[in-house]
Design a protein around this motif. Structure first.
Motif, PDB file in Angstrom:
ATOM      1  N   ASN A 199      32.369  29.712  -6.288  1.00 30.25           N
ATOM      2  CA  ASN A 199      33.003  30.585  -7.284  1.00 30.25           C
ATOM      3  C   ASN A 199      34.479  30.815  -6.988  1.00 30.25           C
ATOM      4  N   VAL A 200      34.806  30.984  -5.702  1.00 28.33           N
ATOM      5  CA  VAL A 200      36.179  31.321  -5.319  1.00 28.33           C
ATOM      6  C   VAL A 200      37.088  30.094  -5.342  1.00 28.33           C
ATOM      7  N   GLN A 201      36.586  28.954  -4.861  1.00 33.52           N
ATOM      8  CA  GLN A 201      37.431  27.791  -4.647  1.00 33.52           C
ATOM      9  C   GLN A 201      37.351  26.735  -5.744  1.00 33.52           C
ATOM     10  N   PHE A 202      36.453  26.873  -6.691  1.00 32.34           N
ATOM     11  CA  PHE A 202      36.203  25.804  -7.666  1.00 32.34           C
ATOM     12  C   PHE A 202      37.470  25.428  -8.435  1.00 32.34           C
ATOM     13  N   ASP A 203      38.137  26.410  -9.046  1.00 29.30           N
ATOM     14  CA  ASP A 203      39.326  26.118  -9.852  1.00 29.30           C
ATOM     15  C   ASP A 203      40.442  25.509  -8.999  1.00 29.30           C
ATOM     16  N   ILE A 204      40.589  25.984  -7.767  1.00 29.99           N
ATOM     17  CA  ILE A 204      41.626  25.457  -6.877  1.00 29.99           C
ATOM     18  C   ILE A 204      41.376  23.984  -6.578  1.00 29.99           C
ATOM     19  N   TRP A 205      40.136  23.650  -6.242  1.00 31.99           N
ATOM     20  CA  TRP A 205      39.809  22.266  -5.921  1.00 31.99           C
ATOM     21  C   TRP A 205      39.957  21.355  -7.140  1.00 31.99           C
ATOM     22  N   ASN A 242      18.431  30.244   5.240  1.00 29.75           N
ATOM     23  CA  ASN A 242      18.757  29.523   4.013  1.00 29.75           C
ATOM     24  C   ASN A 242      19.401  30.448   2.981  1.00 29.75           C
ATOM     25  N   ILE A 243      18.888  31.661   2.857  1.00 31.42           N
ATOM     26  CA  ILE A 243      19.442  32.613   1.891  1.00 31.42           C
ATOM     27  C   ILE A 243      20.883  32.959   2.243  1.00 31.42           C
ATOM     28  N   VAL A 244      21.131  33.260   3.512  1.00 33.91           N
ATOM     29  CA  VAL A 244      22.479  33.631   3.948  1.00 33.91           C
ATOM     30  C   VAL A 244      23.459  32.485   3.721  1.00 33.91           C
ATOM     31  N   VAL A 245      23.075  31.271   4.130  1.00 32.80           N
ATOM     32  CA  VAL A 245      23.974  30.123   4.018  1.00 32.80           C
ATOM     33  C   VAL A 245      24.240  29.778   2.558  1.00 32.80           C
ATOM     34  N   PHE A 246      23.218  29.805   1.713  1.00 34.71           N
ATOM     35  CA  PHE A 246      23.428  29.446   0.314  1.00 34.71           C
ATOM     36  C   PHE A 246      24.161  30.532  -0.454  1.00 34.71           C
ATOM     37  N   CYS A 247      24.036  31.764  -0.046  1.00 32.37           N
ATOM     38  CA  CYS A 247      24.880  32.815  -0.634  1.00 32.37           C
ATOM     39  C   CYS A 247      26.340  32.517  -0.323  1.00 32.37           C
ATOM     40  N   GLY A 248      26.607  32.034   0.893  1.00 36.31           N
ATOM     41  CA  GLY A 248      27.958  31.618   1.251  1.00 36.31           C
ATOM     42  C   GLY A 248      28.427  30.447   0.400  1.00 36.31           C
ATOM     43  N   ALA A 249      27.524  29.497   0.126  1.00 36.02           N
ATOM     44  CA  ALA A 249      27.878  28.342  -0.706  1.00 36.02           C
ATOM     45  C   ALA A 249      28.221  28.780  -2.126  1.00 36.02           C
ATOM     46  N   ILE A 250      27.436  29.688  -2.674  1.00 36.59           N
ATOM     47  CA  ILE A 250      27.690  30.180  -4.027  1.00 36.59           C
ATOM     48  C   ILE A 250      29.031  30.914  -4.092  1.00 36.59           C
ATOM     49  N   TRP A 251      29.304  31.730  -3.074  1.00 40.11           N
ATOM     50  CA  TRP A 251      30.577  32.455  -3.029  1.00 40.11           C
ATOM     51  C   TRP A 251      31.748  31.480  -2.963  1.00 40.11           C
ATOM     52  N   LEU A 252      31.634  30.461  -2.099  1.00 40.04           N
ATOM     53  CA  LEU A 252      32.709  29.487  -1.956  1.00 40.04           C
ATOM     54  C   LEU A 252      32.934  28.718  -3.249  1.00 40.04           C
ATOM     55  N   LEU A 300      30.461  16.694  -8.994  1.00 43.77           N
ATOM     56  CA  LEU A 300      30.669  16.148  -7.651  1.00 43.77           C
ATOM     57  C   LEU A 300      30.987  17.259  -6.654  1.00 43.77           C
ATOM     58  N   ILE A 301      31.877  18.185  -7.041  1.00 43.00           N
ATOM     59  CA  ILE A 301      32.244  19.278  -6.150  1.00 43.00           C
ATOM     60  C   ILE A 301      31.045  20.155  -5.844  1.00 43.00           C
ATOM     61  N   LEU A 302      30.271  20.488  -6.868  1.00 46.30           N
ATOM     62  CA  LEU A 302      29.105  21.341  -6.656  1.00 46.30           C
ATOM     63  C   LEU A 302      28.089  20.662  -5.742  1.00 46.30           C
ATOM     64  N   LEU A 303      27.881  19.355  -5.933  1.00 51.49           N
ATOM     65  CA  LEU A 303      26.942  18.626  -5.082  1.00 51.49           C
ATOM     66  C   LEU A 303      27.421  18.599  -3.638  1.00 51.49           C
ATOM     67  N   VAL A 304      28.720  18.375  -3.447  1.00 49.46           N
ATOM     68  CA  VAL A 304      29.269  18.338  -2.087  1.00 49.46           C
ATOM     69  C   VAL A 304      29.102  19.687  -1.404  1.00 49.46           C
ATOM     70  N   ILE A 305      29.409  20.767  -2.140  1.00 49.00           N
ATOM     71  CA  ILE A 305      29.279  22.108  -1.574  1.00 49.00           C
ATOM     72  C   ILE A 305      27.838  22.385  -1.171  1.00 49.00           C
TER      73      ILE A 305
END
Length: 244
Positions: free
Chosen positions: A47-53, A35-45, A79-84
């Motif tokens: 942060n990186v992709q939010f403005d683009i989306w 869970n820690i590894v996967v959610f760290c990936g979610a947080i990174w994504l 909505l984007i944060l919930l989907v991620i």
């Protein structure tokens, strides 16, 4: 209805105390790490992709309607944060499914006060891995089935006023199914039977799912959300869902 909803919330929070018990802690480690590894990936994504989306979602507006962005931005941001987070939660549960089934088994044995049989525990992991992963696939298809309706509600003007509530109810119900599946699956129950049981205990299921949704999006708490929810769902199964 209201009493059942709050009892469902209480079952989720029982999971916090359960995962700290001596006889259960060893079964928490692997789901927790996943869970820690996967959610760290979610947080990174995020942060990186939010403005683009956000630019892509709002880019269809003509220039003279640019002021509408200030109204739509908070809605699409949530909505984007919930989907991620929801998508990554599904991924984490799929990877950790066999270990979550073991955790649910251990919690049930502790709550029932019975010793583990020789055929269970880590020795049963390889034997049951196909069954648990197959159950995860069926849950994902069930979740996807309702997505088109939610997306339609979200984009239709006027109707989309109820979209936030619809997404909350959807998330609560799906989280309840997601985590209740582990203790019920250990008793050879499948998604059709599981849904029938949850419908008979709808208030408890929605209360449990709503509380799970909340801790999933709270920083730090989201790292322990999976083992806590598995343990809480098992407590709900033992003390409520399995009756009758």
């Amino acid at each position: 209805m209201i009493q059942g909803f709050f009892q469902g919330i209480a079952f989720l929070f029982q999971g916090f105390s359960l995962i700290t018990q001596k006889n259960i802690r060893g079964f928490v480690v692997i789901p927790l790490l996943i869970n820690i590894v996967v959610f760290c990936g979610a947080i990174w994504l995020a942060n990186v992709q939010f403005d683009i989306w956000m630019d892509r979602l709002l880019g269809w507006l003509p220039s003279w309607l640019s002021w509408v962005e200030w109204i739509l931005f908070p809605f699409f941001a949530v909505l984007i944060l919930l989907v991620i987070y929801y998508t990554f939660s599904i991924v984490a549960n799929f990877i950790a499914a066999p270990f979550n089934a073991l955790l649910a088994e251990r919690v049930e044995k502790v709550l029932e006060g019975r010793a583990l049989p020789e055929s269970s525990g880590w020795k049963a992991l390889a034997k049951n891995i196909g069954k648990t992963l197959g159950s995860e696939v069926k849950k994902v298809f069930y979740m996807i089935k309702w997505m088109p309706l939610l997306l339609i509600i979200t984009v239709i003007p006027g109707v989309n006023l109820i979209a936030p509530l619809a997404w909350v109810v959807y998330g609560s119900w799906m989280y309840s199914l997601q985590y209740s599946d582990f203790p019920m699956g250990n008793h050879e129950l499948f998604i059709k039977e599981e849904l029938a049981i949850l419908r008979k205990n709808r208030a408890h299921a929605l209360g449990f799912g709503a509380a799970t949704s909340l801790i999933t999006i709270i920083p730090v708490l989201n790292f322990v959300a999976m083992p806590v929810a598995v343990s809480g769902a098992t407590a709900m199964w033992v003390k409520r869902l399995s009756h009758g």
